[in-house]
Design a protein around this motif. Structure first.
Motif, PDB file in Angstrom:
ATOM      1  N   UNK A  57      -0.023   7.239  -3.082  1.00  0.00           N
ATOM      2  CA  UNK A  57      -1.320   6.660  -2.683  1.00  0.00           C
ATOM      3  C   UNK A  57      -1.360   5.179  -3.060  1.00  0.00           C
ATOM      4  N   UNK A  58      -0.860   4.852  -4.244  1.00  0.00           N
ATOM      5  CA  UNK A  58      -0.844   3.452  -4.682  1.00  0.00           C
ATOM      6  C   UNK A  58       0.086   2.620  -3.788  1.00  0.00           C
ATOM      7  N   UNK A  59       1.205   3.210  -3.394  1.00  0.00           N
ATOM      8  CA  UNK A  59       2.180   2.471  -2.572  1.00  0.00           C
ATOM      9  C   UNK A  59       1.605   2.099  -1.212  1.00  0.00           C
ATOM     10  N   UNK A  60       0.626   2.865  -0.749  1.00  0.00           N
ATOM     11  CA  UNK A  60       0.084   2.530   0.569  1.00  0.00           C
ATOM     12  C   UNK A  60      -1.146   1.623   0.469  1.00  0.00           C
ATOM     13  N   UNK A  61      -1.619   1.318  -0.748  1.00  0.00           N
ATOM     14  CA  UNK A  61      -2.815   0.482  -0.803  1.00  0.00           C
ATOM     15  C   UNK A  61      -2.732  -0.749  -1.712  1.00  0.00           C
ATOM     16  N   UNK A  62      -1.658  -0.933  -2.481  1.00  0.00           N
ATOM     17  CA  UNK A  62      -1.632  -2.066  -3.417  1.00  0.00           C
ATOM     18  C   UNK A  62      -1.549  -3.396  -2.657  1.00  0.00           C
ATOM     19  N   UNK A  83      11.482   5.114 -11.542  1.00  0.00           N
ATOM     20  CA  UNK A  83      10.856   6.449 -11.501  1.00  0.00           C
ATOM     21  C   UNK A  83      10.052   6.615 -10.206  1.00  0.00           C
ATOM     22  N   UNK A  84       9.175   5.646  -9.891  1.00  0.00           N
ATOM     23  CA  UNK A  84       8.341   5.810  -8.687  1.00  0.00           C
ATOM     24  C   UNK A  84       9.190   5.719  -7.412  1.00  0.00           C
ATOM     25  N   UNK A  85      10.321   4.984  -7.496  1.00  0.00           N
ATOM     26  CA  UNK A  85      11.173   4.797  -6.310  1.00  0.00           C
ATOM     27  C   UNK A  85      11.854   6.095  -5.884  1.00  0.00           C
ATOM     28  N   UNK A  86      11.871   7.091  -6.772  1.00  0.00           N
ATOM     29  CA  UNK A  86      12.512   8.364  -6.416  1.00  0.00           C
ATOM     30  C   UNK A  86      11.579   9.253  -5.591  1.00  0.00           C
ATOM     31  N   UNK A  87      10.276   8.889  -5.485  1.00  0.00           N
ATOM     32  CA  UNK A  87       9.332   9.737  -4.747  1.00  0.00           C
ATOM     33  C   UNK A  87       9.367   9.401  -3.254  1.00  0.00           C
ATOM     34  N   UNK A  88       9.677  10.393  -2.404  1.00  0.00           N
ATOM     35  CA  UNK A  88       9.749  10.121  -0.962  1.00  0.00           C
ATOM     36  C   UNK A  88       8.462   9.493  -0.409  1.00  0.00           C
ATOM     37  N   UNK A  89       7.299   9.902  -0.927  1.00  0.00           N
ATOM     38  CA  UNK A  89       6.030   9.352  -0.417  1.00  0.00           C
ATOM     39  C   UNK A  89       5.893   7.864  -0.704  1.00  0.00           C
TER      40      UNK A  89
END
Ligand code: DC
Length: 208
Positions: A57-62, A83-89
């Motif tokens: 969610x943060x990646x789509x709105x920052x 760590x966050x880069x491993x999440x497909x979303x």
């Protein structure tokens, strides 16, 4: 011309990407900063970095304009970004920004982990920049000392090995050289030697 520059942490890919961009008069994007911004924004909002839903969610709105580079370059943010880069979303939310940058008239230089494999698979020039973990740790040690961050060489080497394992071991867009990338090992090269080698690789690719 799009130039894709990939490689592990502290391999020298950022420096090479900036120098190639200056040499060919192209805009440059350090894509690691995007993952660092997502991590920073989560920490600033007191949200956990290990929650894939919150991170996506943060990646789509920052807002990219909200961060000075200084707050993004620290050791702890590099770790959190991995760590966050491993999440497909998170990855899928960042794809369009990167592809739009690459699609600029005249081309661009992008550096990261998956530029040649996922973001710009058709880039005419792909470099995979690498160096031994010990050489990379020594470089990062000098860089952090220059920024006034206190860290031991052994601690940094452990960080680098952990990040390599996480960045290469994730299932979505893992760090790896594209089949058509040229590998540039900078372990025994000075910055100027590495820049000259990279320019030589790009010029050769442009001629074929
Ligand atoms: O290049 P860097 O150290 O600033 O990148 C920080 C983290 O972001 C890195 O550990 C992995 C991730 N990253 C990624 O997964 N894909 C990219 N294209 C760039 C960075």
């Amino acid at each position: 011309m799009v130039i894709a520059v990939d490689g592990p942490a502290a391999s020298g890919k950022g420096t090479l990407a900036r120098r190639l961009a200056a040499h060919y008069g192209l805009p440059a994007l350090d894509t690691g900063l995007l993952y660092r911004m997502v991590a920073r924004a989560l920490l600033d909002a007191s949200q956990p970095i290990d929650d894939p839903v919150a991170a996506a969610a943060m990646a789509s709105r920052f807002d990219e304009a909200g961060f000075g580079e200084d707050v993004l370059r620290g050791r702890e943010i590099g770790e959190a970004a991995s760590v966050v880069a491993a999440f497909p979303g998170v990855r899928s939310a960042l794809i369009e920004r990167q592809r739009r940058f690459a699609a600029q008239e005249g081309g661009a230089v992008l550096d990261g982990r998956d530029i040649g494999t996922v973001i710009c698979p058709d880039a005419p020039v792909k470099l995979f920049v690498t160096a031994t973990p010990e050489v990379r740790a020594a470089r990062r040690h000098r860089e952090l000392a220059g920024r006034g961050e206190v860290a031991t060489f052994a601690g940094i080497l452990a960080d680098i090995r952990r990040r390599d394992a996480r960045d290469s071991g994730r299932s979505d867009a893992p760090l790896k050289a594209a089949a058509d990338a040229v590998i540039l090992d900078t372990s025994a090269l000075t910055v100027e030697e590495a820049v000259a080698a990279a320019i030589d690789i790009v010029d050769r690719r442009r001629r074929v």
